[in-house]
Design a protein around this motif. Structure first.
Motif, PDB file in Angstrom:
ATOM      1  N   ARG A 105      29.492  41.550  40.257  1.00 20.23           N
ATOM      2  CA  ARG A 105      28.699  40.472  39.659  1.00 20.23           C
ATOM      3  C   ARG A 105      29.572  39.555  38.795  1.00 20.23           C
ATOM      4  N   SER A 106      30.457  40.160  38.013  1.00 19.68           N
ATOM      5  CA  SER A 106      31.297  39.376  37.102  1.00 19.68           C
ATOM      6  C   SER A 106      32.274  38.487  37.852  1.00 19.68           C
ATOM      7  N   LEU A 107      32.862  39.014  38.920  1.00 18.67           N
ATOM      8  CA  LEU A 107      33.806  38.207  39.698  1.00 18.67           C
ATOM      9  C   LEU A 107      33.089  37.058  40.407  1.00 18.67           C
ATOM     10  N   HIS A 108      31.904  37.326  40.923  1.00 17.96           N
ATOM     11  CA  HIS A 108      31.161  36.244  41.576  1.00 17.96           C
ATOM     12  C   HIS A 108      30.772  35.151  40.577  1.00 17.96           C
ATOM     13  N   LEU A 109      30.548  35.547  39.329  1.00 23.44           N
ATOM     14  CA  LEU A 109      30.144  34.561  38.324  1.00 23.44           C
ATOM     15  C   LEU A 109      31.317  33.713  37.837  1.00 23.44           C
ATOM     16  N   ASP A 110      32.464  34.335  37.567  1.00 19.08           N
ATOM     17  CA  ASP A 110      33.513  33.632  36.827  1.00 19.08           C
ATOM     18  C   ASP A 110      34.886  33.618  37.472  1.00 19.08           C
ATOM     19  N   SER A 111      35.074  34.290  38.601  1.00 15.51           N
ATOM     20  CA  SER A 111      36.398  34.284  39.216  1.00 15.51           C
ATOM     21  C   SER A 111      36.679  32.953  39.886  1.00 15.51           C
ATOM     22  N   GLU A 112      37.945  32.579  39.940  1.00 14.03           N
ATOM     23  CA  GLU A 112      38.341  31.377  40.664  1.00 14.03           C
ATOM     24  C   GLU A 112      38.412  31.621  42.166  1.00 14.03           C
ATOM     25  N   LEU A 113      38.338  32.898  42.579  1.00 13.22           N
ATOM     26  CA  LEU A 113      38.309  33.212  43.996  1.00 13.22           C
ATOM     27  C   LEU A 113      36.935  32.864  44.567  1.00 13.22           C
ATOM     28  N   ASP A 114      36.909  32.428  45.821  1.00 12.85           N
ATOM     29  CA  ASP A 114      35.619  32.115  46.442  1.00 12.85           C
ATOM     30  C   ASP A 114      34.873  33.402  46.757  1.00 12.85           C
ATOM     31  N   GLY A 115      33.574  33.280  46.993  1.00  2.00           N
ATOM     32  CA  GLY A 115      32.722  34.446  47.182  1.00  2.00           C
ATOM     33  C   GLY A 115      33.141  35.319  48.340  1.00  2.00           C
ATOM     34  N   ALA A 116      33.535  34.722  49.468  1.00  2.00           N
ATOM     35  CA  ALA A 116      33.940  35.511  50.633  1.00  2.00           C
ATOM     36  C   ALA A 116      35.180  36.329  50.320  1.00  2.00           C
ATOM     37  N   THR A 117      36.134  35.730  49.580  1.00  2.00           N
ATOM     38  CA  THR A 117      37.350  36.456  49.224  1.00  2.00           C
ATOM     39  C   THR A 117      37.036  37.588  48.253  1.00  2.00           C
ATOM     40  N   VAL A 118      36.138  37.341  47.308  1.00  2.00           N
ATOM     41  CA  VAL A 118      35.727  38.399  46.380  1.00  2.00           C
ATOM     42  C   VAL A 118      35.133  39.577  47.141  1.00  2.00           C
ATOM     43  N   ASN A 119      34.246  39.295  48.093  1.00  2.00           N
ATOM     44  CA  ASN A 119      33.617  40.371  48.867  1.00  2.00           C
ATOM     45  C   ASN A 119      34.656  41.153  49.674  1.00  2.00           C
ATOM     46  N   ALA A 120      35.568  40.439  50.313  1.00  5.17           N
ATOM     47  CA  ALA A 120      36.599  41.105  51.113  1.00  5.17           C
ATOM     48  C   ALA A 120      37.514  41.946  50.227  1.00  5.17           C
ATOM     49  N   LEU A 121      37.855  41.412  49.064  1.00  2.39           N
ATOM     50  CA  LEU A 121      38.736  42.131  48.143  1.00  2.39           C
ATOM     51  C   LEU A 121      38.066  43.411  47.643  1.00  2.39           C
ATOM     52  N   LEU A 122      36.806  43.314  47.231  1.00  2.00           N
ATOM     53  CA  LEU A 122      36.120  44.486  46.690  1.00  2.00           C
ATOM     54  C   LEU A 122      35.947  45.575  47.736  1.00  2.00           C
ATOM     55  N   GLU A 123      35.785  45.188  48.979  1.00  2.60           N
ATOM     56  CA  GLU A 123      35.686  46.186  50.045  1.00  2.60           C
ATOM     57  C   GLU A 123      36.970  46.998  50.146  1.00  2.60           C
ATOM     58  N   LEU A 124      38.100  46.369  49.801  1.00  2.00           N
ATOM     59  CA  LEU A 124      39.400  47.027  49.892  1.00  2.00           C
ATOM     60  C   LEU A 124      39.752  47.816  48.639  1.00  2.00           C
ATOM     61  N   VAL A 125      39.380  47.313  47.465  1.00  2.00           N
ATOM     62  CA  VAL A 125      39.934  47.865  46.229  1.00  2.00           C
ATOM     63  C   VAL A 125      38.972  48.749  45.445  1.00  2.00           C
ATOM     64  N   LEU A 126      37.675  48.639  45.668  1.00  2.05           N
ATOM     65  CA  LEU A 126      36.767  49.521  44.944  1.00  2.05           C
ATOM     66  C   LEU A 126      36.845  50.925  45.537  1.00  2.05           C
ATOM     67  N   PRO A 127      36.853  51.970  44.707  1.00  2.00           N
ATOM     68  CA  PRO A 127      36.812  53.338  45.232  1.00  2.00           C
ATOM     69  C   PRO A 127      35.553  53.535  46.061  1.00  2.00           C
ATOM     70  N   PRO A 128      35.590  54.448  47.031  1.00  2.00           N
ATOM     71  CA  PRO A 128      34.385  54.687  47.859  1.00  2.00           C
ATOM     72  C   PRO A 128      33.146  54.967  47.022  1.00  2.00           C
ATOM     73  N   SER A 129      33.299  55.725  45.930  1.00  2.00           N
ATOM     74  CA  SER A 129      32.128  56.067  45.115  1.00  2.00           C
ATOM     75  C   SER A 129      31.592  54.887  44.324  1.00  2.00           C
ATOM     76  N   ALA A 130      32.356  53.788  44.261  1.00  5.46           N
ATOM     77  CA  ALA A 130      31.924  52.610  43.519  1.00  5.46           C
ATOM     78  C   ALA A 130      31.377  51.525  44.435  1.00  5.46           C
ATOM     79  N   GLN A 131      31.352  51.800  45.722  1.00  2.00           N
ATOM     80  CA  GLN A 131      30.914  50.793  46.679  1.00  2.00           C
ATOM     81  C   GLN A 131      29.439  50.942  47.003  1.00  2.00           C
ATOM     82  N   THR A 132      28.848  49.840  47.416  1.00  2.00           N
ATOM     83  CA  THR A 132      27.477  49.829  47.887  1.00  2.00           C
ATOM     84  C   THR A 132      27.482  49.435  49.350  1.00  2.00           C
TER      85      THR A 132
END
Length: 461
Positions: free
Chosen positions: A430-457
């Motif tokens: 939520r925080s990255l989508h609100l204030d990051s300079e990265l676009d939404g698609a890049t944020v989603n792709a990044l989080l899929e790679l870097v969030l631990p499995p237990s932190a993913q939805t």
């Protein structure tokens, strides 16, 4: 996990490994773990022993075999599922000790690391979950546990088998032929009070482990979406490949789920750098932040050079040699590198990483305290925009360090504040989508790679 290949079964084990010989283990004091440890510990150079209680009850014990020092005994005593007695190579003792004590991956291993914890079979641990500092446990679909009773329902002749002695024992390269005969001899040697044969786990059956469904190195590359030439070579880079489920005359073979897990971890490790890289002026792929810093510095230097040239044309660069733009790019490169080089740079990147973790977890602690005073449950607020800006700076310049950064944030939030990694992952999203300079698609792709499995939805995967 580390794949330890046992070389033999102890005669008094409850869970024999298929294909391996049985060794007379009468000298091993199986009811006294301290005595097992003392067999090897402090008994001479090159000898070792160890015992530890298991967190859920039971114990593990290890000792170098004094009559054949190339090997060691490993014993796992479970309060419900009985005893596992293995002979392993002496140098494998510490690795197996770590797996049994801290690996969170059960205690019986088959087919290159498929593991059983008493209730279910799981695939070999490959996906790192940094929020829990362990591998993500992934169950085997349609798994069937094969017991000693199942195998001994078929005819077997214990007269064709023998029990080996440890003195002079040498490990075999291929599975024993007619191993069911050896299993029958083991069953005939069972003592009163031993675990019933229908509770003695021998093997695992699952559709994904059928030989016709296994894939070779080419299939592994296809499932990973990698060119074959980029794959580690099985002869020279075997440690970079998953442990195979079978070795054939044509080479190693992997189950498709294991191949997909390996591909997922590979992309988690290498994906952020690929996602957040750009082309530099010199035609090389570099982190986007470094490219941006270089371009920014190049523009500043180029503008100054052009201004100087206009004011003092005789001191300008000679025409036909190097343009202002090329000269500025060369001058700006190393200052740009120095901005994010943690070795001798302007910004202490490792200190910034620590600061980001503490700032984000510190903000979460305030949410936890507020929730305790007001009402049950914890509502996690957004990360402050200034911290998100600093987070952007880090991930754009250290993309390969981003998985461990996000993993440590989730880990500290869980261990220090008791927060569910999934809630922390949602807050980061939520925080990255609100204030990051990265676009939404890049944020989603990044989080899929870097969030631990237990932190993913479901949104991440």
């Amino acid at each position: 996990m580390t794949w330890i290949r046992p070389v033999a079964n102890g005669l008094r084990t409850d869970h024999p490994v298929p294909g391996l010989p049985f060794i007379n283990d009468e000298r091993l004091p199986l009811d006294n773990p301290d005595a097992i440890e003392r067999t090897g510990r402090n008994q001479g150079e090159g000898l070792w022993g160890r015992t530890d209680p298991l967190p859920g009850g039971g114990w593990v014990a290890f000792t170098t075999e004094t009559k054949n020092r190339a090997y060691a005994w490993a014993v796992h005593q479970h309060p419900t599922y009985g005893r596992t007695v293995l002979l392993v190579h002496d140098q494998d003792m510490s690795s197996l000790h770590h797996d049994w004590m801290y690996g969170h991956n059960g205690f019986l291993y088959r087919y290159g690391g498929y593991w059983w914890n008493g209730t279910a079979w799981h695939r070999p641990g490959q996906i790192v979950d940094r929020a829990y500092e362990r591998y993500d446990a992934r169950p085997v679909k349609d798994a069937v546990t094969v017991t000693a009773a199942d195998l001994l329902d078929h005819p077997a002749d214990p007269g064709n088998a023998r029990i080996a002695k440890i003195a002079g024992f040498t490990s075999i390269e291929e599975p024993l032929p007619h191993w069911r005969d050896h299993l029958a001899l083991w069953a005939a040697s069972r003592r009163p009070g031993s675990l019933p044969l229908d509770q003695c786990v021998i093997d695992l059956l699952a559709p994904e482990l059928e030989l016709t469904r296994l894939v070779d190195r080419t299939g592994l590359a296809q499932l990973a979406g990698l060119p074959l030439e980029d794959m580690p070579h099985p002869e020279y880079g075997r440690h970079k490949l998953p442990v195979p489920q079978a070795e054939t005359a044509q080479g190693p073979r992997w189950s498709q789920p294991v191949a997909r897990d390996w591909a997922e971890q590979h992309h988690r490790v290498h994906g952020p750098q690929k996602l957040l890289s750009g082309r530099s002026t010199f035609g090389t792929d570099q982190p986007l932040g470094l490219v941006a810093d270089h371009n920014h510095l190049s523009k500043i230097i180029r503008d100054q050079l052009e201004a100087s040239h206009r004011d003092q044309p005789k001191r300008g660069l000679r025409r036909g040699k190097v343009t202002h733009e090329e000269f500025a790019a060369q001058l700006a490169w190393w200052p740009a590198v120095a901005l994010s080089d943690d070795t001798d740079g302007f910004i202490p990147v490792s200190a910034l990483r620590t600061t980001l973790i503490e700032a984000i977890v510190g903000g979460l602690s305030k949410d936890v305290e507020t929730a305790k005073m007001n009402k049950p449950g914890t509502s996690l607020g957004d990360i402050r925009p200034g911290i998100v800006k600093l987070l952007d700076w880090y991930i754009l310049r250290e993309p390969d360090g981003t998985p461990s950064l996000f993993g440590d944030i989730c880990l500290h939030a869980r261990t220090r504040l008791g927060l569910d990694p999934k809630d922390v992952g949602g807050m980061l999203r939520r925080s990255l989508h609100l204030d990051s300079e990265l676009d939404g698609a890049t944020v989603n792709a990044l989080l899929e790679l870097v969030l631990p499995p237990s932190a993913q939805t479901a949104e991440d995967g």
